[in-house]
Design a protein around this motif. Sequence first.
Motif, PDB file in Angstrom:
ATOM      1  N   LYS A  36      12.918   9.591   1.509  1.00  0.00           N
ATOM      2  CA  LYS A  36      11.618   8.941   1.651  1.00  0.00           C
ATOM      3  C   LYS A  36      10.920   9.458   2.907  1.00  0.00           C
ATOM      4  N   HIS A  37       9.601   9.295   2.956  1.00  0.00           N
ATOM      5  CA  HIS A  37       8.672   8.671   2.017  1.00  0.00           C
ATOM      6  C   HIS A  37       7.805   9.785   1.450  1.00  0.00           C
ATOM      7  N   PHE A  38       7.777   9.919   0.168  1.00  0.00           N
ATOM      8  CA  PHE A  38       7.121  11.017  -0.526  1.00  0.00           C
ATOM      9  C   PHE A  38       5.714  10.614  -0.922  1.00  0.00           C
ATOM     10  N   ALA A  39       4.713  11.124  -0.304  1.00  0.00           N
ATOM     11  CA  ALA A  39       4.683  12.152   0.719  1.00  0.00           C
ATOM     12  C   ALA A  39       3.432  11.945   1.571  1.00  0.00           C
ATOM     13  N   VAL A  40       3.314  12.773   2.617  1.00  0.00           N
ATOM     14  CA  VAL A  40       2.192  12.726   3.563  1.00  0.00           C
ATOM     15  C   VAL A  40       2.056  11.307   4.129  1.00  0.00           C
ATOM     16  N   TYR A  41       3.173  10.797   4.614  1.00  0.00           N
ATOM     17  CA  TYR A  41       3.204   9.445   5.187  1.00  0.00           C
ATOM     18  C   TYR A  41       3.522   9.568   6.664  1.00  0.00           C
ATOM     19  N   ASN A  42       2.578  10.105   7.413  1.00  0.00           N
ATOM     20  CA  ASN A  42       2.847  10.451   8.800  1.00  0.00           C
ATOM     21  C   ASN A  42       1.964   9.751   9.820  1.00  0.00           C
ATOM     22  N   THR A  45      -2.455   5.374  12.197  1.00  0.00           N
ATOM     23  CA  THR A  45      -3.730   4.688  12.030  1.00  0.00           C
ATOM     24  C   THR A  45      -3.873   4.123  10.615  1.00  0.00           C
ATOM     25  N   ASN A  46      -4.111   2.838  10.515  1.00  0.00           N
ATOM     26  CA  ASN A  46      -4.295   2.146   9.230  1.00  0.00           C
ATOM     27  C   ASN A  46      -3.071   2.195   8.328  1.00  0.00           C
ATOM     28  N   ARG A  47      -1.905   2.445   8.914  1.00  0.00           N
ATOM     29  CA  ARG A  47      -0.696   2.568   8.095  1.00  0.00           C
ATOM     30  C   ARG A  47      -0.438   1.282   7.316  1.00  0.00           C
ATOM     31  N   ASN A  48      -0.032   1.453   6.066  1.00  0.00           N
ATOM     32  CA  ASN A  48       0.304   0.358   5.156  1.00  0.00           C
ATOM     33  C   ASN A  48      -0.898  -0.508   4.800  1.00  0.00           C
ATOM     34  N   THR A  49      -2.074   0.074   4.837  1.00  0.00           N
ATOM     35  CA  THR A  49      -3.277  -0.626   4.382  1.00  0.00           C
ATOM     36  C   THR A  49      -3.996   0.251   3.366  1.00  0.00           C
ATOM     37  N   ALA A  50      -5.015  -0.334   2.729  1.00  0.00           N
ATOM     38  CA  ALA A  50      -5.781   0.421   1.746  1.00  0.00           C
ATOM     39  C   ALA A  50      -6.541   1.576   2.383  1.00  0.00           C
ATOM     40  N   SER A  51      -6.720   1.523   3.704  1.00  0.00           N
ATOM     41  CA  SER A  51      -7.449   2.582   4.407  1.00  0.00           C
ATOM     42  C   SER A  51      -6.561   3.768   4.763  1.00  0.00           C
ATOM     43  N   ASP A  52      -5.269   3.658   4.485  1.00  0.00           N
ATOM     44  CA  ASP A  52      -4.345   4.754   4.797  1.00  0.00           C
ATOM     45  C   ASP A  52      -4.456   5.816   3.705  1.00  0.00           C
ATOM     46  N   ASN A  53      -5.470   6.632   3.798  1.00  0.00           N
ATOM     47  CA  ASN A  53      -5.715   7.685   2.808  1.00  0.00           C
ATOM     48  C   ASN A  53      -5.659   9.033   3.514  1.00  0.00           C
ATOM     49  N   ALA A  54      -4.627   9.792   3.228  1.00  0.00           N
ATOM     50  CA  ALA A  54      -4.460  11.107   3.842  1.00  0.00           C
ATOM     51  C   ALA A  54      -5.247  12.141   3.038  1.00  0.00           C
ATOM     52  N   VAL A  55      -6.288  12.675   3.628  1.00  0.00           N
ATOM     53  CA  VAL A  55      -7.085  13.724   2.987  1.00  0.00           C
ATOM     54  C   VAL A  55      -6.548  15.060   3.486  1.00  0.00           C
ATOM     55  N   VAL A  88      -2.901   9.630  -1.073  1.00  0.00           N
ATOM     56  CA  VAL A  88      -3.052  11.046  -0.750  1.00  0.00           C
ATOM     57  C   VAL A  88      -4.237  11.569  -1.542  1.00  0.00           C
ATOM     58  N   ASN A  89      -5.268  11.960  -0.826  1.00  0.00           N
ATOM     59  CA  ASN A  89      -6.515  12.416  -1.441  1.00  0.00           C
ATOM     60  C   ASN A  89      -7.061  11.400  -2.435  1.00  0.00           C
ATOM     61  N   GLY A  90      -6.982  10.121  -2.024  1.00  0.00           N
ATOM     62  CA  GLY A  90      -7.598   9.061  -2.801  1.00  0.00           C
ATOM     63  C   GLY A  90      -6.740   8.424  -3.867  1.00  0.00           C
ATOM     64  N   THR A  91      -5.531   8.921  -4.088  1.00  0.00           N
ATOM     65  CA  THR A  91      -4.644   8.359  -5.115  1.00  0.00           C
ATOM     66  C   THR A  91      -3.359   7.875  -4.466  1.00  0.00           C
ATOM     67  N   ALA A  92      -2.979   6.633  -4.734  1.00  0.00           N
ATOM     68  CA  ALA A  92      -1.757   6.069  -4.159  1.00  0.00           C
ATOM     69  C   ALA A  92      -0.559   6.955  -4.491  1.00  0.00           C
ATOM     70  N   ALA A  93       0.309   7.142  -3.517  1.00  0.00           N
ATOM     71  CA  ALA A  93       1.436   8.064  -3.686  1.00  0.00           C
ATOM     72  C   ALA A  93       2.322   7.695  -4.869  1.00  0.00           C
ATOM     73  N   CYS A  94       2.480   6.397  -5.135  1.00  0.00           N
ATOM     74  CA  CYS A  94       3.365   5.970  -6.216  1.00  0.00           C
ATOM     75  C   CYS A  94       2.724   6.032  -7.593  1.00  0.00           C
ATOM     76  N   GLN A  95       1.489   6.493  -7.655  1.00  0.00           N
ATOM     77  CA  GLN A  95       0.861   6.755  -8.952  1.00  0.00           C
ATOM     78  C   GLN A  95       0.108   8.084  -8.889  1.00  0.00           C
TER      79      GLN A  95
END
Length: 227
Positions: A36-42, A45-55, A88-95
């Motif tokens: 874990k955690h797959f992926a781009v979970y680094n 800032t805003n970790r574990n919120t809806a704003s945590d979007n890695a572009v 990641v780029n607007g889509t939750a990692a688990c989907q």
Amino acid sequence: MGRAFESVGEDPYLNGTLGAADIQGVQSTGTMAQVKHFAVYNQETNRNTASDNAVVSTQAEQEIYLPAFQDAVQQGAASSVMCSYSSVNGTAACQNPYLLSTVLRQQFGFGGFVTSDWGATHSTVASADAGLDQDMPGNDGYYGATLQSAISSGQVSQATLNTAVSGILTEMFGFGLFDKAPTGSPDQSATSGTDTSDALNLAEEGTVLLKNSAACCRSAQPTPRSR
């Protein structure tokens, strides 16, 4: 930085090499390892919120964020992978079909199963179709009876369910979980003097990977130039 404390480093090569060796050691005892955690979970800032979007660009993903996971599943032969909380780029990692299907299963050839983090599942159909095999607690009932209803209505195919179940059972059979009677209890903890001593020794020995010593440095003195 985010969950960096749960990794073995930030360098993609070092992280992958050490991670694969660690997985091999764990699984050599008959225990399944989960990466874990797959992926781009680094980011913090805003970790574990809806704003945590890695572009992040595909190139950056392939060069920086994904190589360690590739080593983990190819060299380490990890039995399972946990998808992250982040988008990641607007889509939750688990989907995220690019991460779970295109990269993990097609590019890396991963044959194990994917588990969500606690509370990291945000849908039923999109998660199942993307390749999420197992839903952990805290996810508002997206799997279980809800997934069963989605299969009955044709929103999720029976083949998708079969693939998910097959990946989980294959690893469980491979590690002999159906052949060995369970032992111990979740309430048990390692509190003996030997256990705590071993834990302390592992922590101390793992703190420094490379160090200078007098023996190594005596032979490294510069040789005077001849005139």
